[in-house]
Scaffold this motif. Sequence first.
Motif, PDB file in Angstrom:
ATOM      1  N   ALA A 100       0.848  -1.180   0.000  1.00 53.21           N
ATOM      2  CA  ALA A 100       0.000   0.000   0.000  1.00 53.21           C
ATOM      3  C   ALA A 100       0.885   1.232   0.000  1.00 53.21           C
ATOM      4  CB  ALA A 100      -0.904  -0.001   1.226  1.00 53.21           C
ATOM      5  N   VAL A 101       0.333   2.337  -0.443  1.00 54.42           N
ATOM      6  CA  VAL A 101       1.067   3.589  -0.450  1.00 54.42           C
ATOM      7  C   VAL A 101       0.441   4.503   0.597  1.00 54.42           C
ATOM      8  CG1 VAL A 101       1.771   5.563  -1.827  1.00 54.42           C
ATOM      9  CG2 VAL A 101       1.613   3.310  -2.880  1.00 54.42           C
ATOM     10  N   ALA A 102       1.249   4.927   1.549  1.00 52.52           N
ATOM     11  CA  ALA A 102       0.759   5.790   2.620  1.00 52.52           C
ATOM     12  C   ALA A 102       1.041   7.247   2.285  1.00 52.52           C
ATOM     13  CB  ALA A 102       1.437   5.418   3.932  1.00 52.52           C
ATOM     14  N   VAL A 103       0.113   8.119   2.674  1.00 57.17           N
ATOM     15  CA  VAL A 103       0.324   9.554   2.506  1.00 57.17           C
ATOM     16  C   VAL A 103       0.762  10.092   3.864  1.00 57.17           C
ATOM     17  CG1 VAL A 103      -0.708  11.735   1.829  1.00 57.17           C
ATOM     18  CG2 VAL A 103      -1.442   9.621   0.726  1.00 57.17           C
ATOM     19  N   SER A 104       1.950  10.679   3.906  1.00 58.49           N
ATOM     20  CA  SER A 104       2.511  11.131   5.172  1.00 58.49           C
ATOM     21  C   SER A 104       2.697  12.651   5.162  1.00 58.49           C
ATOM     22  CB  SER A 104       3.846  10.425   5.411  1.00 58.49           C
ATOM     23  OG  SER A 104       4.355  10.786   6.665  1.00 58.49           O
ATOM     24  N   TYR A 105       2.804  13.247   6.350  1.00 59.65           N
ATOM     25  CA  TYR A 105       2.864  14.710   6.415  1.00 59.65           C
ATOM     26  C   TYR A 105       3.713  15.171   7.583  1.00 59.65           C
ATOM     27  CZ  TYR A 105      -0.723  13.789   9.920  1.00 59.65           C
ATOM     28  OH  TYR A 105      -1.397  13.300  11.003  1.00 59.65           O
ATOM     29  N   ASN A 106       4.040  16.424   7.579  1.00 61.90           N
ATOM     30  CA  ASN A 106       4.810  17.022   8.668  1.00 61.90           C
ATOM     31  C   ASN A 106       4.104  18.281   9.141  1.00 61.90           C
ATOM     32  OD1 ASN A 106       6.562  18.441  10.316  1.00 61.90           O
ATOM     33  ND2 ASN A 106       8.323  18.305   8.936  1.00 61.90           N
ATOM     34  N   LEU A 107       3.273  18.122  10.163  1.00 61.05           N
ATOM     35  CA  LEU A 107       2.590  19.263  10.767  1.00 61.05           C
ATOM     36  C   LEU A 107       2.726  19.085  12.280  1.00 61.05           C
ATOM     37  CD1 LEU A 107      -0.794  19.675   8.855  1.00 61.05           C
ATOM     38  CD2 LEU A 107       1.148  21.225   8.807  1.00 61.05           C
ATOM     39  N   PRO A 108       3.678  19.797  12.913  1.00 55.90           N
ATOM     40  CA  PRO A 108       3.879  19.615  14.346  1.00 55.90           C
ATOM     41  C   PRO A 108       2.578  19.879  15.106  1.00 55.90           C
ATOM     42  CG  PRO A 108       5.639  20.928  13.411  1.00 55.90           C
ATOM     43  CD  PRO A 108       4.607  20.756  12.336  1.00 55.90           C
ATOM     44  N   GLY A 109       2.238  18.973  15.991  1.00 54.20           N
ATOM     45  CA  GLY A 109       1.046  19.157  16.817  1.00 54.20           C
ATOM     46  C   GLY A 109      -0.238  18.648  16.175  1.00 54.20           C
ATOM     47  N   VAL A 110      -0.155  18.228  14.912  1.00 51.76           N
ATOM     48  CA  VAL A 110      -1.369  17.728  14.261  1.00 51.76           C
ATOM     49  C   VAL A 110      -1.230  16.214  14.073  1.00 51.76           C
ATOM     50  CG1 VAL A 110      -2.725  17.747  12.141  1.00 51.76           C
ATOM     51  CG2 VAL A 110      -1.806  19.881  13.054  1.00 51.76           C
ATOM     52  N   SER A 111      -2.236  15.468  14.545  1.00 52.37           N
ATOM     53  CA  SER A 111      -2.226  14.035  14.270  1.00 52.37           C
ATOM     54  C   SER A 111      -3.632  13.623  13.849  1.00 52.37           C
ATOM     55  CB  SER A 111      -1.767  13.255  15.502  1.00 52.37           C
ATOM     56  OG  SER A 111      -2.683  13.448  16.553  1.00 52.37           O
ATOM     57  N   GLY A 112      -3.732  12.470  13.225  1.00 52.25           N
ATOM     58  CA  GLY A 112      -5.031  11.970  12.792  1.00 52.25           C
ATOM     59  C   GLY A 112      -5.632  12.759  11.646  1.00 52.25           C
ATOM     60  N   LEU A 113      -4.783  13.242  10.752  1.00 48.22           N
ATOM     61  CA  LEU A 113      -5.280  14.026   9.619  1.00 48.22           C
ATOM     62  C   LEU A 113      -6.110  13.140   8.674  1.00 48.22           C
ATOM     63  CD1 LEU A 113      -4.752  17.011   8.615  1.00 48.22           C
ATOM     64  CD2 LEU A 113      -3.215  15.971   6.951  1.00 48.22           C
ATOM     65  N   LYS A 114      -7.216  13.733   8.169  1.00 44.45           N
ATOM     66  CA  LYS A 114      -8.081  13.004   7.237  1.00 44.45           C
ATOM     67  C   LYS A 114      -8.176  13.762   5.921  1.00 44.45           C
ATOM     68  CE  LYS A 114     -11.106  11.228  10.834  1.00 44.45           C
ATOM     69  NZ  LYS A 114     -12.278  11.613  11.617  1.00 44.45           N
ATOM     70  N   LEU A 115      -8.207  13.005   4.828  1.00 48.20           N
ATOM     71  CA  LEU A 115      -8.390  13.633   3.514  1.00 48.20           C
ATOM     72  C   LEU A 115      -9.329  12.769   2.677  1.00 48.20           C
ATOM     73  CD1 LEU A 115      -4.758  14.730   2.552  1.00 48.20           C
ATOM     74  CD2 LEU A 115      -6.628  16.217   3.275  1.00 48.20           C
ATOM     75  N   ASP A 116      -9.991  13.402   1.722  1.00 51.78           N
ATOM     76  CA  ASP A 116     -10.783  12.628   0.771  1.00 51.78           C
ATOM     77  C   ASP A 116     -10.126  12.711  -0.609  1.00 51.78           C
ATOM     78  OD1 ASP A 116     -11.448  15.087  -0.176  1.00 51.78           O
ATOM     79  OD2 ASP A 116     -13.554  15.022   0.390  1.00 51.78           O
ATOM     80  N   PRO A 117     -10.529  11.853  -1.533  1.00 46.28           N
ATOM     81  CA  PRO A 117      -9.831  11.784  -2.832  1.00 46.28           C
ATOM     82  C   PRO A 117      -9.815  13.118  -3.580  1.00 46.28           C
ATOM     83  CG  PRO A 117     -11.412   9.977  -2.616  1.00 46.28           C
ATOM     84  CD  PRO A 117     -11.577  10.830  -1.415  1.00 46.28           C
ATOM     85  N   GLU A 118     -10.941  13.848  -3.584  1.00 47.52           N
ATOM     86  CA  GLU A 118     -10.998  15.117  -4.328  1.00 47.52           C
ATOM     87  C   GLU A 118      -9.949  16.083  -3.789  1.00 47.52           C
ATOM     88  OE1 GLU A 118     -13.824  13.889  -2.658  1.00 47.52           O
ATOM     89  OE2 GLU A 118     -14.326  12.719  -4.447  1.00 47.52           O
ATOM     90  N   THR A 119      -9.918  16.208  -2.453  1.00 50.27           N
ATOM     91  CA  THR A 119      -8.989  17.155  -1.841  1.00 50.27           C
ATOM     92  C   THR A 119      -7.550  16.739  -2.095  1.00 50.27           C
ATOM     93  OG1 THR A 119     -10.674  17.382  -0.143  1.00 50.27           O
ATOM     94  CG2 THR A 119      -8.556  18.408   0.303  1.00 50.27           C
ATOM     95  N   LEU A 120      -7.263  15.442  -1.949  1.00 51.91           N
ATOM     96  CA  LEU A 120      -5.901  14.944  -2.192  1.00 51.91           C
ATOM     97  C   LEU A 120      -5.462  15.280  -3.618  1.00 51.91           C
ATOM     98  CD1 LEU A 120      -3.659  13.189  -0.793  1.00 51.91           C
ATOM     99  CD2 LEU A 120      -4.554  11.283  -2.112  1.00 51.91           C
ATOM    100  N   GLY A 121      -6.363  15.045  -4.572  1.00 50.17           N
ATOM    101  CA  GLY A 121      -6.063  15.348  -5.961  1.00 50.17           C
ATOM    102  C   GLY A 121      -5.772  16.828  -6.167  1.00 50.17           C
ATOM    103  N   ARG A 122      -6.603  17.676  -5.556  1.00 49.83           N
ATOM    104  CA  ARG A 122      -6.409  19.129  -5.748  1.00 49.83           C
ATOM    105  C   ARG A 122      -5.118  19.596  -5.080  1.00 49.83           C
ATOM    106  NH1 ARG A 122     -11.488  21.878  -3.673  1.00 49.83           N
ATOM    107  NH2 ARG A 122     -10.378  23.780  -4.248  1.00 49.83           N
ATOM    108  N   ILE A 123      -4.748  18.969  -3.949  1.00 49.79           N
ATOM    109  CA  ILE A 123      -3.486  19.348  -3.297  1.00 49.79           C
ATOM    110  C   ILE A 123      -2.309  18.991  -4.202  1.00 49.79           C
ATOM    111  CG2 ILE A 123      -1.935  18.875  -1.364  1.00 49.79           C
ATOM    112  CD1 ILE A 123      -4.417  18.372   0.375  1.00 49.79           C
ATOM    113  N   PHE A 124      -2.326  17.764  -4.743  1.00 51.07           N
ATOM    114  CA  PHE A 124      -1.192  17.340  -5.575  1.00 51.07           C
ATOM    115  C   PHE A 124      -1.156  18.065  -6.918  1.00 51.07           C
ATOM    116  CE2 PHE A 124       1.636  14.190  -3.808  1.00 51.07           C
ATOM    117  CZ  PHE A 124       1.004  13.890  -2.618  1.00 51.07           C
ATOM    118  N   LEU A 125      -2.306  18.599  -7.346  1.00 48.55           N
ATOM    119  CA  LEU A 125      -2.306  19.405  -8.571  1.00 48.55           C
ATOM    120  C   LEU A 125      -1.802  20.818  -8.302  1.00 48.55           C
ATOM    121  CD1 LEU A 125      -5.651  18.338 -10.249  1.00 48.55           C
ATOM    122  CD2 LEU A 125      -3.405  18.250 -11.327  1.00 48.55           C
ATOM    123  N   GLY A 126      -1.637  21.156  -7.004  1.00 51.98           N
ATOM    124  CA  GLY A 126      -1.174  22.499  -6.667  1.00 51.98           C
ATOM    125  C   GLY A 126      -2.298  23.515  -6.594  1.00 51.98           C
TER     126      GLY A 126
END
Lengths: 343, 300
Positions: A100-126
Motif C-alpha cells: 500500500a502507499v501511505a500519505v505522510s505529512y509534517n505538521l507539528p502538533g497535528v495528528s489523525g489528519l483526514k483527507l478525501d480523494p478530491e482534496t488529495l487530488g487538488r493538493i497534488f495538482l497544486g
Amino acid sequence: MINKTLAVVISLVLISSAALAVSLNGAGATFPYPIYVKWNKIFADKTGTQVNYQGIGSGGGIRQFTAKITDFGGSDAPMTEKQMSAAGGDVLHIPTVMGAVAVSYNLPGVSGLKLDPETLGRIFLGRIKKWDDPAIAALNPGIDLPGKNITIAHRSDGSGTTHIFTSYLAKVSTAWASQVGAGSAVSWPTGIGGKGNAGVAGVIKGNEGALGYVELSYAISNDLPVVSLKNRSGRFVKPSIESTTAAADGALSSSKLAKQIAAGDFRLDLTNAPGQNAYPIVGLTWLLVRSSLDGEKGAALKNYLKWALSDGQKYAASLLYAPLPDSMSDKVMKLINSIDTNI
Amino acid sequence: MGQGDIWFKGFIFAFAASIPLLLVSLVVVLFFWAWPAIIHFGWSFIFSSAWDPLADNYGALPFIYGTLVSSLIALLIAVPLGLGCAIFISEIYKSKTGEYIALMVELLAAIPSVVYGLWGIFVLAPFSAAYIQPVLGGMFGFLPLFQGPTSGPSLLTGGIILAIMILPTITALSREVLQAVPYSLRESAMALGATRWETFKVAVFGPARSGIIGAIILGLGRALGETMAVTMVIGNRPRVSASLFAPAYSLAAVIANEFAEAVTELNLAVLIELALILLVITIAVNGLARYLVWQTTLKK
C-alpha cells in the motif's frame, strides 16, 4: 591420506555441482526485493534450487526480461501490450504480494489528519496551496490547521510506488487524469523530488508543512504520521496490512476484475477498491515469466512460483507486505499450473 | 634499436593508446544509444524545458542550468575558502596545527558522497531553509536570485553541498602548488624589503597561479559530475527558476534517478543524450582550463 583428501574434495565438488544444478536468475522491482531474498534463501535450503534476484528497478527488470538476459522479471507496474509484444507476447504476470502507499505529512502538533480523494487530488495538482484551506478544514473538524504552505514531496526516481499512487489519483480526479496521468514517473505539477522512500521521507521531515507518499512498509518501520483516506464506502481508513487485504478482497468482488482474472490476466488495478475497511491506494507486484518454459529450468521456476504463492505467503506480513487473499492465490495457482514446461 | 627496445616501445604505445581509445569508444557508444533522441528532438532538445515521461516529451535545459549553476555556486564558496585555507597553512601558519588542519580538510575527501547526501538532507537542507535562505533573502532580496519561498532541498543547498565536497580538492592541490614554489623566491622578495603580502603576491602567487587554476578546475570537474549527494538535496524538479531557493535538477542526478525505470526506447535514449551533454560540458570545461593555464604560463 592423500586419497582421503581427494575423496573429500571430489565429494565437495559433487555436492556443490548438485546444488548448482538449477539456478534461476531474475531482476527487477526493488519494492519486493526483501521478500524475494527471503524466499530465495528458504527455497534454496528446501530444494537446492538457487534463485537469484537483483533489485535493479522495474524498468530495468522489464528490459532484461525482454532481452532474455534473465529467466524471470519483477515489476511493480504491469507491462503494456506494446512491451509484451516486444518481449515475444508469451508473458505471464504472476502477482506475488501486495503493498500500500501511505500519505505522510509534517505538521507539528497535528495528528489523525483526514483527507478525501478530491482534496488529495487538488493538493497534488497544486490547486490547494495552504493547510488551512476550507476543503481540508471541513474534513478535519476540531483540528487547528496552520496557515502554512503545503510542500509536496514525491519520488524523483521512477517507481512502482509512484505508479500505484498516480493510478489512484487518475482514477479519482479527472483533472489529474487529463493533466498528469498515471505512470512510474510523471510530470509533477508542483513539489520537491526525493530519491527513494528515504529521500521522500527526508523531504517530509525537513520541511514543516510537507505532504508526500511513501510505501506503507517504510511508513510503518519509520513510524511516520499517515493520513486516513476516505474510501468508496465513505469511511476514513488508515493504511495497514489488514486494510490492504480488505482492498484486495473488495476489488475481487467487482465483475470487471473477475472477468480479467477469468481471462488469465492478473494485471489488476486494485486502487480505489470497494469495501468498508478497504484502504484505497493499494497495488500488486508481479513476477514476469514466459508461458512456456524449457525443461529443467522451467520446472524449477514453476515449483518456485507455486511455493511462493502457498508456503511463501506466510513470510509476507513479517516483512510488512500484505499476502494475497486466498480467493486470489487459488486463481493464480491455476495460471501457474497452466505454464507449459514440456518443450 | 635493439629487439628489446622495439618490443618495449610497442608495449608502451599500446598502453598509451588504450586511454584515448577508451574515451573515443565511450563517445561512440553514447552517440549510438542517444541517436533516437538526437534525431527525434534535434537541437531544440537543449533549449526545451519539457520533461514528461508519459507523453515522451523531453528537454535538457533545466538539467544543464542546474548543473552549471550549482557548480558555479560551489566554486564561489569553495575557491575563497579553499585557497584561503591553503595559503594560511603553507605561508602563514606553518606548524603542526597547520598540518592537522590540512589533514582534516583532506579527510573530507574520503567521505562517500552518499554520506554527504544523507547529512545534506537531514541537517544542511533544513538549516538552509531556516537560516541561510532567510538571511540571504533579507540582504539581497532585491535580486530575483534570492526571492521566492524558501525550500530545504534547493539549487542553493545543492551548491553548498558541492562546495564542501570540492573543498578538499582545491585546498590540498593549491597547498601542494604553493609549497612547490622555491623558498629562494620568497627570500629574495623579503630581502628586497617586500611586505608579507607583497612577497606572497609577487613571489608565490605569480609562479603558482597556473597550478592553482588547475586545482580549481579539478574541483569544478568533480562538482559537474557529482551525482548522489546532489540528487539528495537539489529537489529534483525539472524547471528553470530564477530563484536559487527553488528546487532544481542536475544532469547527473536525473540520469541516476530515471535510468533504472526508463522503459520506453526514447526515454532511455534521452537519458543517454543527457550523459553525452554532460561529457561535452566536462570536456569543454577542461579545455577552457587548459587554455587558461596555457595563457598564464605564456605571459611569464
